[in-house]
Enzyme design. Structure first.
Site, PDB file in Angstrom:
ATOM      1  N   GLN A 191      32.862  35.688 118.695  1.00 44.97           N
ATOM      2  CA  GLN A 191      33.643  36.159 119.838  1.00 44.97           C
ATOM      3  C   GLN A 191      33.288  35.325 121.072  1.00 44.97           C
ATOM      4  OE1 GLN A 191      31.686  38.011 117.875  1.00 44.97           O
ATOM      5  NE2 GLN A 191      32.569  40.020 117.427  1.00 44.97           N
ATOM      6  N   GLN A 213      39.201  34.650 119.970  1.00 46.41           N
ATOM      7  CA  GLN A 213      38.838  36.051 119.798  1.00 46.41           C
ATOM      8  C   GLN A 213      38.216  36.596 121.086  1.00 46.41           C
ATOM      9  OE1 GLN A 213      36.421  36.894 116.372  1.00 46.41           O
ATOM     10  NE2 GLN A 213      36.338  39.080 116.783  1.00 46.41           N
ATOM     11  N   ASP A 214      38.776  37.731 121.597  1.00 41.52           N
ATOM     12  CA  ASP A 214      38.242  38.402 122.789  1.00 41.52           C
ATOM     13  C   ASP A 214      38.368  37.543 124.048  1.00 41.52           C
ATOM     14  OD1 ASP A 214      37.620  40.358 120.995  1.00 41.52           O
ATOM     15  OD2 ASP A 214      35.452  40.118 121.099  1.00 41.52           O
ATOM     16  N   ASP A 235      42.149  40.543 119.060  1.00 38.94           N
ATOM     17  CA  ASP A 235      41.728  41.442 120.148  1.00 38.94           C
ATOM     18  C   ASP A 235      41.624  40.684 121.471  1.00 38.94           C
ATOM     19  OD1 ASP A 235      41.489  43.232 118.040  1.00 38.94           O
ATOM     20  OD2 ASP A 235      39.307  43.092 117.947  1.00 38.94           O
ATOM     21  N   ARG A 299      44.491  47.274 118.120  1.00 42.02           N
ATOM     22  CA  ARG A 299      43.610  48.052 117.245  1.00 42.02           C
ATOM     23  C   ARG A 299      42.910  49.110 118.096  1.00 42.02           C
ATOM     24  NH1 ARG A 299      39.797  44.530 113.543  1.00 42.02           N
ATOM     25  NH2 ARG A 299      38.997  43.685 115.514  1.00 42.02           N
TER      26      ARG A 299
END
Length: 336
Positions: A191, A213-214, A235, A299
């Site tokens: 991340q 990611q992130d 995400d 999510r």
């Protein structure tokens, strides 16, 4: 250059550059040169160190000669302006040094005017440095870049290239990037946050957020995003803030999925509301959502996650089921 072309020529290529070159030879000047060649719109004089001069019609000319004469403007009763330029043409050469110079708990707004360029540094705006504005010269011209991951920084929350803990932070016309290698689904510790926003009453106008990611840690507080470009894969907007995203472009860079395959390899949001009593959530209004992959809208990271999309156009990369409940059906009832 359009933001979509940046997605292809800058962000994808920047990861390849870092994997193949930067991790072996940590030379920011080399990375800067390669980013320019990739098409990032910055002044050509940034090839040179700030103490050098560059040729012009056979003469040596000081690169600061054409610097805007009215920058920084004089202070007034409500506003102070600091100037950041990598070539040494004004007060500071790094963003962090400008932040550090701001008086603690100042009631005046401090505008940090950041000239075009790639600022390869990790920037922290502490809780005591309130009422700060980052004023870039365009999200395709000014960027703060770093490459920490959850592994290298001892946790996702600490991996942000920029971390804002103060209240009343504003950013305009600037990009925030985390250029760590793109992780695959299920990779551990990969991340990589571009910016973490943990103060109250933050606002972003015309900003870019680049990562995988992130990407955008919309951690806590009340935040507003207008005309922003947000790119990632898994995400890539997450946290437990109460935030409104208006007229923003949301772009998935998850790997393309062949026609007929049902695999999911990305998600736009992961909201973190832990209690029904928390007045938090993400709202996306008049936005557009596209890119690559086959992804969920979000999510349910925490039991009471809450996300709303209104008047937003979406491409067919969104999986028909829309949302993922983290294998806990009780989470479905609270906010998607």
């Amino acid at each position: 250059m359009s933001l979509k072309s940046i997605s292809l020529t800058l962000v994808v290529a920047i990861f390849a550059v870092l994997e193949s070159t930067f991790m072996i030879n940590p030379n920011p000047s080399l990375i800067l040169k390669q980013l320019i060649e990739l098409g990032f719109t910055i002044d050509a004089h940034l090839y040179y160190h700030h103490h050098n001069k560059h040729p012009s019609k056979g003469k040596l000319v000081n690169i600061c000669d054409d610097f805007p004469p009215d920058i920084p403007p004089p202070d007034n009763n409500t506003t102070s302006t600091l100037c950041v330029d990598p070539n040494g043409c004004c007060n500071f050469t790094t963003v962090q040094s400008a932040v550090d110079s701001v008086a603690n708990f100042s009631q005046k707004r401090t505008i940090i005017w950041i000239n075009s360029g790639i600022y390869y540094e990790k920037v922290i705006v502490p809780r005591t440095k309130q009422n700060i504005t980052f004023q870039g010269q365009g999200c395709t011209s000014t960027a703060i870049v770093w490459n920490d991951t959850a592994n290298s920084s001892h946790g996702t929350f600490y991996s942000g290239s920029v971390q804002v803990f103060s209240n009343n932070f504003i950013a305009k016309n600037i990009s925030f990037m985390n250029v760590a290698p793109i992780p695959g689904p299920g990779d551990m510790g990969a991340q990589a946050v571009a910016i973490r926003i943990s103060g109250d009453q933050a606002a972003f106008w015309g900003c870019g957020f680049f990562g995988a990611q992130d990407t955008l840690h919309d951690d806590r507080g009340r935040h507003y995003f207008k005309d922003c470009y947000i790119q990632g894969s898994i995400d890539f907007i997450f946290g437990n803030a109460k935030s409104l995203y208006q007229d923003c472009q949301l772009i998935s860079m998850a790997n393309p999925v062949a026609a007929g395959q049902r695999m999911i390899n990305g998600a736009v949001t992961a909201h973190g509301r832990s209690s029904k009593d928390e007045n938090t959530g993400f709202a996306f209004v008049n936005c557009s959502l596209g890119g690559t992959g086959r992804i969920w809208l979000g999510r349910a990271w925490r039991p009471f996650s809450r996300v709303v999309f209104a008047f937003t156009s979406m491409s067919d990369i969104i999986a028909p089921e829309g949302w993922n409940d983290f294998n806990d059906p009780t989470r479905d009832q609270y906010g998607f």
